[in-house]
Write an enzyme that holds these catalytic residues in place. Structure first.
Site, PDB file in Angstrom:
ATOM      1  N   CYS A 566       0.685  -1.296   0.331  1.00  0.00           N
ATOM      2  CA  CYS A 566      -0.106  -0.113  -0.052  1.00  0.00           C
ATOM      3  C   CYS A 566       0.981   1.410   0.066  1.00  0.00           C
ATOM      4  CB  CYS A 566      -0.791   0.107   1.110  1.00  0.00           C
ATOM      5  SG  CYS A 566      -0.146  -0.315   2.931  1.00  0.00           S
ATOM      6  N   ILE A 570       1.646  -1.444   5.688  1.00  0.00           N
ATOM      7  CA  ILE A 570       1.792  -2.432   6.846  1.00  0.00           C
ATOM      8  C   ILE A 570      -0.650  -2.361   7.053  1.00  0.00           C
ATOM      9  CG2 ILE A 570       3.402  -1.958   7.800  1.00  0.00           C
ATOM     10  CD1 ILE A 570       1.888   0.178   9.307  1.00  0.00           C
ATOM     11  N   GLN A 610      -3.213  -1.884  10.674  1.00  0.00           N
ATOM     12  CA  GLN A 610      -2.982  -0.481  11.520  1.00  0.00           C
ATOM     13  C   GLN A 610      -4.275  -0.200  12.313  1.00  0.00           C
ATOM     14  OE1 GLN A 610      -1.281   1.659   8.064  1.00  0.00           O
ATOM     15  NE2 GLN A 610       0.067   3.429  10.093  1.00  0.00           N
TER      16      GLN A 610
END
Length: 648
Positions: A566, A570, A610
């Site tokens: 991304c 993460i 996350q």
């Protein structure tokens, strides 16, 4: 067995094994086996008496069939065979404590070395290595180095015999077989050779490139010619072996090594270790203790970089997370059937799941970030607070002898029943695109998954590292030319077929690039159905591209790692990997364990998943998948969990 001490169950197994085997040996008029030899066979089969007895029988048959009894290491042709250096034991170990053996194919000339002589050279060294209690407990890693070898160096029948010996005819745990730099002509015979390896071991046989070797064995445990840091001295190892065998003969040999060397031959060439001679008396117990202590300290290599065996080494991705030695089934006490899982989710509700995630999130990182914090590497990290674990980081091949050129902000993450199934990485920066494509090339990647847009919320989240349209000009990153062959746009994602040309050799490869556009930063996809459809398309593409490769790929049956990124690598990246693992497990076992899956992923890629919203989304998406695939028939009421905030 810890430090050579047996627990009560192991002592019971030892007594039973000795009784059964020695009863048979008495009938056969053979010498009785000793306790130390019995322990080796039991260690190799996890103290399962029945399997250990079978191993002992197969071992005896193999030695007899291949002429591996009553030979001398000081007599030709074995003496010259040992000097070829085609087989050696390293003075270091892998991160799990396993001993490392290397067979160098280019040193083998079938016309000048018989199968019997080559096998004698192997078992002679293995027998001595196996006297070490740590090796008995931790096992053996076998490296088959095919670098710079030619077809004339390859002996199919010998390879089959070595595999037959190691797979079930030798009392040592074979942890993995690493075939390094396999030429294209090796692919076909390798497929046949794999049939001789029992299925459980098959997933531990890897064909890898030289840069990939450090994924399995720490660089500080490898010789320099294999990308490591140590200088090895094969002659010093042979001297160590001769000293050990001389003292074994003089003070009472073990029955595992009684066939190898005659002391009358060896004492004239190399004097026994004076440290052993000056101390050992006629007491065999005292002698055994001293020799074992001498052996357990390891033989030394000729380098300042060598390690004592007791020195800690960073854990590799092979031995962490999902990767135990027997399977990647991820079995745990927390696993639930799908119906139990739904009840668990309904009982926890949204607040309970978020609290569960916060408990996971507050734990300290499960490793170190030394390489990421090196000054020269700091600029290669997109975010200062998102770093790479040392023990699972992807190592690039060093260029221009620059030790820092191996760094890229990426970690290996294990999948379901597949080691290193994913590479979780950040969105490339302008100055790291060349390293990104170098990683794609070295790891033989077929599919890239991108779960971010290039530009989001007024910020650049990722460099445009590929030509976005078919009409776009090719992009050059050092020695790699990137071309776009086709672009297919769907409601929630775009699939781009890319072509990579390595300009040094003009070799061309195909890579599929999947970009999911309906996933806000720090949030979750607007539709679980869309995300699940996307994931299914990724897996289908990986499978079809793998089929096209055919014999060009001889690694894991699911193919090379899938690169997932991304922006930071993460949040959305971790969510994608979690869903893939949990869906594969559900399909295979009808069980679910999201919490443990997230914990294990985070042990390989720090901070994966996350936000609590992403953690809740994994639960909802898995239920959606179970409903769509018929694992459950009645849709549960998830109204209290569906009010997710998709804001950044």
């Amino acid at each position: 067995m810890e430090n050579g001490t047996l627990n009560n169950e192991q002592k019971k197994a030892l007594a039973e094994f000795i009784e059964v085997v020695n009863r048979m040996r008495k009938v056969q008029n053979k010498p009785l086996i000793s306790q130390s030899t019995a322990i080796k066979f039991l260690c190799a089969r996890k103290f399962d008496v029945a399997r250990s007895i079978i191993l002992h029988e197969q071992h005896e048959e193999t030695r007899l069939r291949e002429g591996l009894f009553n030979f001398s290491c000081a007599v030709e042709p074995l003496k010259s065979e040992l000097q070829t250096q085609k087989f050696t034991i390293l003075p270091t170990r892998d991160s799990t404590g396993a001993a490392i053996a290397i067979f160098t194919a280019r040193y083998h000339t079938p016309n000048f070395s018989s199968h019997q002589t080559t096998l004698q050279g192997i078992v002679y060294q293995l027998d001595i290595a196996l006297e070490n209690i740590k090796t008995q407990r931790c096992g053996l890693v076998f490296i088959y180095d095919m670098s710079d070898s030619k077809y004339a160096n390859f002996d199919y029948d010998l390879s089959q015999k070595i595999l037959t010996l190691l797979k079930g005819g030798y009392p040592a745990k074979l942890k993995k077989v690493l075939i390094v730099t396999a030429p294209l002509w090796f692919k076909a015979p390798f497929k046949i050779l794999r049939l001789f390896v029992r299925e459980k071991l098959r997933d531990r046989v890897f064909t890898i490139s030289l840069p990939q070797l450090t994924q399995y064995i720490p660089r500080e445990s490898l010789p320099k010619h294999l990308g490591g840091t140590i200088d090895i001295d094969h002659n010093k190892w042979l001297t160590y072996c001769l000293n050990y065998m001389t003292n074994s003969e003089k003070y009472g040999s073990s029955d595992m090594s009684e066939h190898i060397c005659n002391s009358n031959n060896t004492k004239k060439e190399v004097d026994p270790d004076p440290k052993v001679n000056n101390v050992i008396g006629e007491n065999n117990i005292e002698r055994s203790a001293i020799v074992k202590n001498n052996l357990s300290s390891g033989w030394t290599c000729n380098t300042a970089n060598s390690r004592e065996e007791s020195s800690p080494m960073p854990t590799s991705s092979v031995s962490s997370g999902f990767s135990d030695d027997d399977s990647l089934r991820c079995d745990s006490s927390q696993s639930l059937t799908i119906s139990q899982f739904i009840d668990h989710v309904l009982k926890k509700k949204r607040t309970g799941l978020m609290k569960e995630y916060e408990e996971i999130k507050t734990r300290s990182p499960d490793g170190t970030f030394t390489a990421s914090r090196v000054r020269a590497n700091l600029l290669k990290n997109r975010y200062t607070d998102v770093l790479c674990y040392d023990h699972t980081r992807v190592l690039l091949a060093q260029s221009d002898n620059d030790p820092l050129s191996d760094y890229i902000h990426a970690n290996f993450v294990d999948g379901y029943k597949q080691k290193n199934a994913f590479i979780s990485t950040q969105g490339p920066l302008p100055h790291t695109c060349a390293d990104f494509w170098r990683m794609i090339w070295e790891q033989q990647v077929l599919v890239i998954v991108m779960t971010t847009k290039v530009f989001e919320c007024g910020k650049v989240k990722c460099e445009q590292y590929w030509p976005p349209e078919e009409s776009s000009e090719d992009q050059m990153y050092h020695n790699f030319k990137i071309s776009t062959n086709s672009v297919n746009k769907f409601d929630n994602y775009v699939v781009t077929r890319l072509e990579i040309t390595y300009t040094n050799t003009n070799e061309v490869r195909q890579v599929s690039h999947f970009q999911f556009n309906s996933w806000p930063d720090f949030g979750v996809p607007h539709s679980a159905v869309a995300m699940l459809d996307f994931l299914g398309k990724v897996r289908k593409c990986q499978s079809s591209m793998l089929q096209v490769l055919g014999d060009k790929w001889a690694g894991h049956q699911k193919g090379p790692p899938i690169v997932v990124h991304c922006s930071a690598g993460i949040g959305r990246t971790g969510t994608f990997c979690t869903l893939d693992i949990c869906i594969n497990r559900l399909e295979d076992t009808n069980t679910v364990d999201i919490k443990s899956s997230v914990e294990r992923i985070r042990s390989q890629r720090a901070y994966s998943i996350q936000t609590a919203e992403q953690y809740v989304f994994c639960h909802l998406a898995l239920i959606e998948y179970a409903l769509a695939r018929g694992f459950i028939s009645t849709p549960p009421d998830l109204s209290e969990l569906n009010s997710l905030d998709d804001s950044d």
